[in-house]
Write a protein that holds these residues in place. Structure first.
Motif: not given
Length: 522
Positions: A102-120
């Motif tokens: 997806a990144r190779k064709v120009g899409a950007y990161h939106g939502l994944s485990i990377s968004n999770v914080s301790l407060s969440d």
């Protein structure tokens, strides 16, 4: 160990043929530069056929809207795993095969485990502690919503699918874990939608935790949500148009049919009649082409099926127990297992086996592990007879059956056409019509079972069946199945390279097909 190695390999690498086929389409899928602050969020399936479809649809909408394409990796549940898995999940998520492409064709990161914080996690845990004790019954779980999201249905269906069970176990720690994961996704995804102007969302499903939570939130925040590869009619469906469901809005069928001219209505009825007659003769049309074989093929003579000793057959058509029972708006019972068990208990308590011969036909497309559930029914209710799932359904039209019983199966128009009453007990595509006997409560349902042999079909209502067949299966609501390049099912055909069915895909041709459909959404 080999199982886990295969899972890891599948997460990061496409197969040889799939890889070559996918990368040959890379230049065709390169996304345009965004021209506005609007966002398109696209689900990234790990199967390349579905990945190409989602990216192609996103590209078309991006070209016309100027919106930026961001991707969603449905792996937030990793945050509820061990510390090692959480850390690896966050790091490796960027290198999953679908994300990389997806990144190779120009899409950007939106939502994944990377968004999770301790407060969440703390917020999700707080909510779970407040509400989990109220999940004292299966129906309570089904009915549970939070912040406008159908959390209970999503958790229920996901639990059945991942645990391979026929019904939920309310004291199973896995259920409680799934409940937390659903709340965590809700908390994280809601922050995502609050931080961006998301205009369009493309998902493979709008059921199960990973997708229903996102779908419901997207609608809440004003986005148009589309189901791609798990939609049937049309192959690309806007769920906003049917109460957030990934099925067509059957509640409008009658009104839309009434505005047609008399001549057009007559033509539509003829087409609907022709379609149901072809299906009863064994043809697999677009409506049932997902089936491995036609339910109207095979032998029609079944020993012992006919009426005997004054008892007429009462035939229960089972569903696949763990295949998204809550795909429609509601049902009388919390799941398919509760439906069949409570039905047979009612028959046993009232000794209706003296009045009917009770038959059960397993769903021909059930998961193999569900055979044990069918065996349990036979063991518990000795008065039942389990039929071969390969029996031609025409046999049930020839045996003087009292009725066919289902929750929301496609059998309603089929058996009505054959002159056999059909008893249903849930929202379903035929619910706008009354050619079937659709109970709204358990009392209504059990009364229909009790007097099934008294039910009479009105032959004048056959036109309702033909109208339904036209409105549900033939009426064009957008992209036609014949033109759509990402075919879900190809009947009577052995597909070599199942995941590479887009090998003849051309974005230029696809965008022309899609353009008339997307105009009303831009």
């Amino acid at each position: 160990m080999n199982k886990y190695l295969a899972l890891v390999y599948d997460s990061f690498f496409f197969t040889g043929k799939e890889r070559g086929c996918l990368w040959s389409k890379k230049e065709d899928l390169v996304l345009p530069k965004p021209r506005t602050e609007g966002v398109i969020l696209v689900d990234l399936p790990h199967v390349s056929n579905q990945l190409v479809e989602n990216l192609a649809v996103s590209k078309s909408f991006s070209e016309h809207s100027g919106n930026k394409v961001e991707y969603y990796v449905p792996n937030i549940y990793y945050a509820n795993r061990s510390l090692v898995v959480r850390c690896l999940g966050k790091w490796l998520s960027n290198f999953f095969k679908a994300s990389t492409f997806a990144r190779k064709v120009g899409a950007y990161h939106g939502l994944s485990i990377s968004n999770v914080s301790l407060s969440d996690k703390k917020e999700a845990n707080k909510v779970k502690r407040q509400v989990w004790s109220s999940m004292s019954s299966k129906q309570n779980l089904v009915d549970f919503t939070f912040r406008g999201v159908s959390v209970g249905k999503a958790v229920y269906d996901t639990y059945l699918r991942v645990t391979k069970k026929a019904t939920v176990d309310l004291v199973d720690p896995k259920l409680e874990g799934l409940f937390f994961e659903a709340l965590l996704l809700l908390v994280v995804a809601e922050k995502y939608f609050q931080s961006r102007k998301v205009n369009y969302v493309f998902l493979g499903h709008s059921v199960y935790v990973n997708w229903q939570i996102v779908s419901d939130l997207a609608i809440k925040y004003g986005a148009k949500v589309f189901v791609t590869f798990n939609s049937r009619f049309p192959p690309l469906h806007c769920v906003n148009e049917n109460r957030g469901l990934q099925t067509l809005d059957h509640t409008v069928y009658k009104d839309k049919f009434r505005v047609l001219s008399p001549a057009k209505q007559g033509e539509c009825l003829r087409l609907g009649k022709a379609l149901i007659e072809k299906r009863l003769n064994g043809a697999l049309d677009d409506g049932v082409v997902y089936m491995a074989r036609s339910a109207y093929s095979g032998k029609t003579s079944v020993e012992g099926l006919e009426s005997e000793s004054g008892r007429r057959p009462l035939i229960f058509m089972l569903h696949s127990f763990s295949d998204s029972p809550h795909i429609y708006k509601n049902m009388v019972f919390p799941d398919f297992w509760e439906w069949i068990v409570q039905s047979l208990e009612f028959i046993e308590t009232n000794k209706l086996y003296d009045k009917y011969n009770i038959f059960i036909k397993p769903h021909p497309n059930r998961f193999q592990y569900e055979d044990k559930f069918v065996a349990q029914l036979k063991e518990k209710f000795r008065f039942t007879r389990i039929l071969d799932d390969k029996i031609n359904n025409q046999a049930f039209g020839n045996c003087n059956a009292a009725a066919i019983v289902s929750v929301y199966g496609s059998v309603a128009p089929e058996f009505t056409t054959m002159g056999v009453p059909v008893i249903l007990c849930g929202d379903n595509p035929t619910a706008a019509y009354d050619f079937a006997f659709n109970a709204q409560t358990k009392d209504e349902y059990f009364e229909l079972i009790r007097r099934a042999d008294e039910l009479c079909l009105d032959p004048d209502k056959l036109n309702q069946v033909y109208e339904f067949m036209y409105m549900h299966f033939i009426r064009s609501t957008g992209v036609s199945f014949s033109d759509y390049p990402f075919k879900r099912w190809k009947p009577a055909e052995k597909i070599i390279g199942f995941n590479c069915r887009y090998s003849d895909f051309s974005y230029i041709k696809f965008s022309k097909i899609l353009q008339p459909y997307l105009q009303k959404y831009i």
